[in-house]
Structure formats: C-alpha cells, structure tokens
Design a protein around this motif. Structure first.
Motif, PDB file in Angstrom:
ATOM      1  N   SER A  82       0.792  -0.998  -0.048  1.00 33.98           N
ATOM      2  CA  SER A  82      -0.053   0.077  -0.048  1.00 33.98           C
ATOM      3  C   SER A  82       0.984   1.204   0.003  1.00 33.98           C
ATOM      4  N   TYR A  91      -0.071   5.695   4.919  1.00 38.41           N
ATOM      5  CA  TYR A  91      -1.318   6.096   5.472  1.00 38.41           C
ATOM      6  C   TYR A  91      -0.908   6.949   6.802  1.00 38.41           C
ATOM      7  N   CYS A 102      -5.337   3.214   7.080  1.00 37.35           N
ATOM      8  CA  CYS A 102      -4.558   2.258   6.932  1.00 37.35           C
ATOM      9  C   CYS A 102      -5.998   1.064   6.444  1.00 37.35           C
ATOM     10  N   GLY A 148      -8.178   1.512   3.858  1.00 35.19           N
ATOM     11  CA  GLY A 148      -7.409   0.980   2.547  1.00 35.19           C
ATOM     12  C   GLY A 148      -7.475  -0.541   2.283  1.00 35.19           C
ATOM     13  N   SER A 185     -10.843  -1.446   1.126  1.00 33.96           N
ATOM     14  CA  SER A 185     -11.127  -1.156  -0.411  1.00 33.96           C
ATOM     15  C   SER A 185     -10.674  -2.071  -1.122  1.00 33.96           C
ATOM     16  N   GLU A 226      -7.616   6.136  -6.942  1.00 26.10           N
ATOM     17  CA  GLU A 226      -6.441   6.196  -6.196  1.00 26.10           C
ATOM     18  C   GLU A 226      -6.099   4.712  -6.352  1.00 26.10           C
ATOM     19  N   ILE A 280      -4.738   1.516  -4.525  1.00 24.69           N
ATOM     20  CA  ILE A 280      -4.937   0.939  -3.222  1.00 24.69           C
ATOM     21  C   ILE A 280      -3.881  -0.194  -2.937  1.00 24.69           C
TER      22      ILE A 280
END
Length: 121
Positions: free
Chosen positions: A28, A31, A37, A40, A43, A88, A90
């Motif tokens: 990743s 964050y 985090c 994320g 996601s 974004e 991820i």
C-alpha cells in the motif's frame, strides 16, 4: 489464505498483502493513521475482483474504476496497481519479468484478499 500485514513506518502506517507462501503480493501507500490504513485494506478486499486494463497492449481498452492496471515500468518489468472507484491507487505490485507472472499476481489478489485476516506487525 493470505493476510494483510499492517506495520508502522517512520512516516505513518502501511500494509502488505502476503500470500499463504509468505510472498508479498502487493503493498500500500503510507497512511497517516492506522484507521486510514484499515480503510485501505477494506477497499482492497472490496475491489480484489475488479477487471484488468492492460496498458501494455497496442490498443488499450477503456476500463472504468475500480480496476487493475497492468503497465511496464522504466526498467521494462511488468507491474500492476489496483485503483479504487475514485482512481486512487490502493495496492501496487513488485516488478515481474513476464506479463504472465504479473497476471498471476492479480489472480492472487483476487484469491487471497477478500477473506484475508489483518495482522499487526
């Protein structure tokens, strides 16, 4: 089954998606908080079965977000990045010498991420 390994770094918090064999599938961004985090990670879990857009092809088909984007880096290696519905990034992969290996990495995200546990290192 794979796992998400959350770890603190100097500038914040990040995670790695790790396969059952211990190989890192993807990493990743960094964050600012552990809560961000974990969002994320959620996601990645939610978007782990997204379609693939192969930008290495002569004619690149249009694929809407969320999607996996396959590309070649400066050194000519194949990489993928998983982009959320807002565009974004991820999750990002390591470099692969062969496109088939890169595609296997994407398949591994789909196989490992949805049910992966979260562990803190």
């Amino acid at each position: 089954m794979g796992k998400f390994v959350v770890k603190e770094v100097k500038t914040g918090v990040k995670f790695n998606l790790v396969a059952t064999n211990g190989q890192i599938i993807g990493v990743s961004e960094i964050y600012t908080t552990e809560a961000a985090c974990k969002k994320g990670i959620e996601s990645v879990k939610k978007n782990a079965l997204s379609p693939v857009q192969d930008t290495t092809l002569e004619e690149v088909p249009e694929v809407k977000h969320p999607k996996f984007e396959v590309y070649t880096d400066k050194s000519g290696e194949f990489r993928f990045r998983l982009k959320a519905s807002n565009g974004e990034i991820i999750l990002a992969s390591e470099g692969y010498a062969a496109k088939a290996s890169c595609m296997n990495g994407i398949a591994s995200v789909g196989k490992n991420a949805p049910e992966a546990e979260i562990v803190k290192e």
